[in-house]
Design a protein around this motif. Structure first.
Motif, PDB file in Angstrom:
ATOM      1  N   ASP A  42       1.094  -1.228  -0.380  1.00 59.47           N
ATOM      2  CA  ASP A  42       0.165   0.020  -0.058  1.00 59.47           C
ATOM      3  C   ASP A  42       0.179   1.199  -0.442  1.00 59.47           C
ATOM      4  N   VAL A  43       2.335   0.866   0.602  1.00 55.09           N
ATOM      5  CA  VAL A  43       2.440   2.259   0.457  1.00 55.09           C
ATOM      6  C   VAL A  43       3.710   2.260  -0.806  1.00 55.09           C
ATOM      7  N   PHE A  44       4.749   1.816  -1.193  1.00 56.77           N
ATOM      8  CA  PHE A  44       5.384   1.457  -2.383  1.00 56.77           C
ATOM      9  C   PHE A  44       5.021  -0.470  -2.815  1.00 56.77           C
ATOM     10  N   ASN A  45       6.141  -0.326  -4.042  1.00 53.59           N
ATOM     11  CA  ASN A  45       6.720  -1.785  -4.347  1.00 53.59           C
ATOM     12  C   ASN A  45       7.731  -2.117  -3.723  1.00 53.59           C
ATOM     13  N   HIS A  46       8.193  -2.966  -2.466  1.00 51.88           N
ATOM     14  CA  HIS A  46       8.690  -2.906  -1.665  1.00 51.88           C
ATOM     15  C   HIS A  46       8.971  -4.894  -2.043  1.00 51.88           C
ATOM     16  N   SER A  47       8.953  -5.674  -2.872  1.00 48.54           N
ATOM     17  CA  SER A  47       9.516  -6.604  -3.670  1.00 48.54           C
ATOM     18  C   SER A  47      10.127  -6.104  -4.525  1.00 48.54           C
ATOM     19  N   SER A  48      10.495  -5.218  -5.628  1.00 45.02           N
ATOM     20  CA  SER A  48      11.097  -4.672  -6.451  1.00 45.02           C
ATOM     21  C   SER A  48      11.939  -3.745  -6.350  1.00 45.02           C
ATOM     22  N   VAL A  49      11.663  -2.638  -5.242  1.00 47.14           N
ATOM     23  CA  VAL A  49      11.967  -1.675  -5.663  1.00 47.14           C
ATOM     24  C   VAL A  49      12.931  -2.005  -4.284  1.00 47.14           C
ATOM     25  N   PRO A  50      14.496  -1.635  -4.037  1.00 50.92           N
ATOM     26  CA  PRO A  50      14.737  -1.584  -3.085  1.00 50.92           C
ATOM     27  C   PRO A  50      14.996  -0.092  -1.799  1.00 50.92           C
ATOM     28  N   TYR A  51      15.289  -1.297  -0.593  1.00 49.09           N
ATOM     29  CA  TYR A  51      14.742   0.119   0.437  1.00 49.09           C
ATOM     30  C   TYR A  51      15.960  -0.228   1.785  1.00 49.09           C
ATOM     31  N   ASN A  52      15.714   0.574   2.843  1.00 50.66           N
ATOM     32  CA  ASN A  52      16.579   0.533   4.094  1.00 50.66           C
ATOM     33  C   ASN A  52      15.361   1.225   4.780  1.00 50.66           C
ATOM     34  N   VAL A  53      16.084   0.326   6.521  1.00 52.20           N
ATOM     35  CA  VAL A  53      14.893   1.210   6.877  1.00 52.20           C
ATOM     36  C   VAL A  53      16.287   1.357   8.054  1.00 52.20           C
ATOM     37  N   SER A  54      15.230   3.156   9.269  1.00 55.51           N
ATOM     38  CA  SER A  54      15.835   3.499  10.128  1.00 55.51           C
ATOM     39  C   SER A  54      14.751   3.716  11.210  1.00 55.51           C
ATOM     40  N   MET A  85      11.716   1.922  32.815  1.00 56.56           N
ATOM     41  CA  MET A  85      10.176   3.384  32.342  1.00 56.56           C
ATOM     42  C   MET A  85      11.108   4.871  31.472  1.00 56.56           C
ATOM     43  N   GLY A  86      12.147   4.603  31.242  1.00 52.05           N
ATOM     44  CA  GLY A  86      12.660   5.433  30.422  1.00 52.05           C
ATOM     45  C   GLY A  86      12.756   4.873  29.135  1.00 52.05           C
ATOM     46  N   ASP A  87      12.471   4.062  28.126  1.00 49.62           N
ATOM     47  CA  ASP A  87      12.081   3.587  26.907  1.00 49.62           C
ATOM     48  C   ASP A  87      10.689   3.831  26.695  1.00 49.62           C
ATOM     49  N   ALA A  88       9.624   4.097  27.698  1.00 46.35           N
ATOM     50  CA  ALA A  88       8.161   4.911  26.817  1.00 46.35           C
ATOM     51  C   ALA A  88       8.169   5.936  25.936  1.00 46.35           C
ATOM     52  N   GLY A  89       7.935   6.694  25.077  1.00 41.48           N
ATOM     53  CA  GLY A  89       7.746   7.695  23.867  1.00 41.48           C
ATOM     54  C   GLY A  89       7.884   7.256  22.513  1.00 41.48           C
ATOM     55  N   ASP A  90       7.622   7.630  21.582  1.00 44.73           N
ATOM     56  CA  ASP A  90       7.299   8.140  20.799  1.00 44.73           C
ATOM     57  C   ASP A  90       8.813   7.051  19.438  1.00 44.73           C
ATOM     58  N   TYR A  91       8.798   6.238  18.801  1.00 46.03           N
ATOM     59  CA  TYR A  91       9.731   6.718  18.343  1.00 46.03           C
ATOM     60  C   TYR A  91       9.362   6.136  16.726  1.00 46.03           C
ATOM     61  N   VAL A  92      10.330   7.007  15.806  1.00 48.62           N
ATOM     62  CA  VAL A  92      10.024   6.796  14.231  1.00 48.62           C
ATOM     63  C   VAL A  92      10.883   6.370  13.293  1.00 48.62           C
ATOM     64  N   CYS A  93      10.361   5.411  12.210  1.00 54.07           N
ATOM     65  CA  CYS A  93      10.747   4.647  11.462  1.00 54.07           C
ATOM     66  C   CYS A  93      10.571   5.086   9.708  1.00 54.07           C
ATOM     67  N   ILE A  94      11.979   5.389  10.082  1.00 48.82           N
ATOM     68  CA  ILE A  94      11.582   6.403   7.761  1.00 48.82           C
ATOM     69  C   ILE A  94      12.100   4.788   6.796  1.00 48.82           C
ATOM     70  N   VAL A  95      11.325   4.845   5.365  1.00 50.16           N
ATOM     71  CA  VAL A  95      11.821   3.860   4.776  1.00 50.16           C
ATOM     72  C   VAL A  95      12.460   4.761   3.794  1.00 50.16           C
ATOM     73  N   ARG A  96      13.585   4.623   3.380  1.00 48.76           N
ATOM     74  CA  ARG A  96      14.117   4.997   2.044  1.00 48.76           C
ATOM     75  C   ARG A  96      14.327   4.363   0.377  1.00 48.76           C
ATOM     76  N   THR A  97      13.833   4.774  -0.003  1.00 45.27           N
ATOM     77  CA  THR A  97      13.994   4.413  -1.180  1.00 45.27           C
ATOM     78  C   THR A  97      15.704   4.889  -2.342  1.00 45.27           C
ATOM     79  N   PRO A  98      15.099   4.895  -3.124  1.00 46.40           N
ATOM     80  CA  PRO A  98      15.860   5.655  -4.675  1.00 46.40           C
ATOM     81  C   PRO A  98      15.283   6.642  -4.478  1.00 46.40           C
ATOM     82  N   SER A  99      13.920   6.982  -4.854  1.00 38.00           N
ATOM     83  CA  SER A  99      13.303   7.770  -5.097  1.00 38.00           C
ATOM     84  C   SER A  99      12.872   8.555  -4.018  1.00 38.00           C
TER      85      SER A  99
END
Length: 465
Positions: A42-54, A85-99
């Protein structure tokens, strides 16, 4: 350095997928798994487009990396191995493709626990059907699938929370204010239809089996109760009666059957019922007083008896046996006719005497049609104890054995005199109960007086008649 990372992080224009609706809950010293939904068709064609996750911690603006005993990054999965208890909070996930790049926030909530309590108020509801096999599935299916896909070992533990009959508070927050409502968690009403159906079926089956067992073993059950619990039955020895049974049998002249009937009445019956079972019988040819009128003797003896045993054959009441011509010419005496008439009168009209019909030989429908109506009615109503059936059974049983001497033949006759055989059990079933429950002396004396008065009145009526 942190300022540089913050500037780079904010300057990067990524498709913002905001914050995931589903939160991740955990407690201190346990694990937690954050799963980003960006790696999806639903986000991008992850089966054919290379990507990395941070993964990033917005509070420190640092990229999260693998840390022994603390964190483990597996693509779109971020695992906390030992939550604090200090681990509580928001965490951002960024998925990068070539474009392009995509950004999503996942919220981790850490609940502080009390000692000895699990402290996980967040639950998921699953409905199960009462009294039916069903499965309770673990709601962590997505997490376990990811662990399996990455060949990571894991274990699942189930816990039962006793949360029913407790008070809970539900709070709704909005810009208009806070709404608070309390409720009590109650268990669901059980489905009693299945239980009632099983109970009714069990009762019906038990009742049916009990009826079948009682029908098949009625005589054995009754005899066992009489023997085991004699105090449940009234003592009949103090009822003013002298005999347990009056024996009436056809006393004919000549013929083989006459001798067989007399042998049964004068020897077989006394040998079993008197000697082995303890009953007292009155047999006219054996116990009548010399010189006493036949009618008086019959009337007095019947009045002093608790039962009347009526022995008969196929030709007793005028029927023809078809096998013995001499029997067809035999005529009953007037005394025997009076015995039968008096017995039927007491049994059918007065109800003061119970008659036990003993059938010495098999009677065909043609022969039965020649019987007196009173005998046929009594036979149809209560049945008859068939001696010939027991003899047939003995003959069938002994047909496989060859008896060539007199001693073996006598053994067969002795086997038919056993009180535990079917015929004698039926006879004992119809005979008076030898109970031990006593009545008060006044009732015994009054009962004897009533018996004597009744016999005297019967004799007067018979004399006047």
């Amino acid at each position: 350095m942190f300022q540089y990372l913050r500037n780079c992080f904010s300057a990067e224009t990524c498709g913002n997928y905001a914050t995931q609706f589903e939160r991740v809950y955990s407690v201190p010293n346990e694990g937690a798994m954050l799963n980003s939904t960006l790696v999806s068709p639903d986000v991008f064609n992850h089966s054919s487009v290379p990507y990395n996750v941070s993964w990033y911690n917005p509070g420190t603006m640092r990229e999260i990396t693998n840390e022994t005993g603390r964190t483990l990054v597996l693509g779109e999965l971020l695992l906390f191995l030992n939550v604090t208890m200090g681990d509580a909070g928001d965490y951002v996930c960024i998925v990068r493709t070539p474009s392009r790049c995509y950004k999503q926030v996942t919220k981790l909530i850490v609940d502080e626990t009390s000692p000895g309590q699990c402290g996980r108020p967040n639950t998921i509801e699953q409905k199960l059907t009462n009294l039916v096999n069903n499965d309770l599935s673990c709601p962590l299916t997505d997490i376990t699938k990811n662990l399996k896909r990455r060949l990571i070992d894991y274990s699942i533990r189930w816990h039962k929370e006793k949360d029913v009959h407790l008070d809970y508070t539900c709070m709704a927050f909005s810009f208009r204010g806070v709404v608070e409502q309390q409720f009590t968690l109650l268990p669901a009403d059980p489905n009693h239809l299945v239980s009632i159906g099983i109970l009714v079926t069990a009762v019906v089956v038990l009742f049916t089996v009990s009826l079948v067992i009682y029908y098949l073993f009625k005589i054995d059950i009754v005899l066992w109760l009489r023997t085991t619990y004699p105090y449940l039955y009234r003592n009949t020895e103090l009822d003013g009666k002298l005999y347990d049974a009056y024996v009436a049998y056809p006393r004919l002249f000549g013929g083989e059957t006459t001798r067989e009937v007399e042998m049964f009445a004068l020897h077989t019956l006394p040998q079993v019922l008197e000697k082995k079972c303890g009953y007292k019988l009155f047999i006219f040819d054996r116990d009548s007083q010399p010189g006493q009128a036949t009618v008086d003797s019959v009337e007095d003896s019947m009045c002093a008896s608790r039962r009347l045993i009526l022995l008969y054959t196929a030709s007793t009441f005028g029927g023809s046996s078809g096998s013995d011509p001499a029997r067809d010419q035999e005529l009953p005496e007037s005394g025997q006719q009076y015995e039968r008439v008096a017995a039927m009168h007491r049994a059918l009209l007065e109800g003061s005497l119970q008659v036990v019909l003993v059938e010495l030989e098999e009677v065909t429908p043609t022969q039965l049609a020649l019987f007196p109506e009173s005998v046929r009615h009594l036979r149809e109503r209560q049945g008859a104890v068939c001696w010939w059936k027991s003899q047939r059974t003995n003959k069938e049983w002994s047909g496989h054995l060859k008896r060539r001497d007199k001693n073996k033949k006598e053994e067969l006759d002795i086997s038919s005199l056993c009180p535990s055989s079917r015929f004698w059990k039926e006879m004992r079933y119809h005979m008076p109960v030898k109970g031990k429950r006593m009545l008060c002396p006044e009732k015994n004396a009054l009962l004897k007086y009533d018996v004597v008065q009744a016999c005297q009145q019967k004799n007067q009526v018979a004399f006047l008649g």
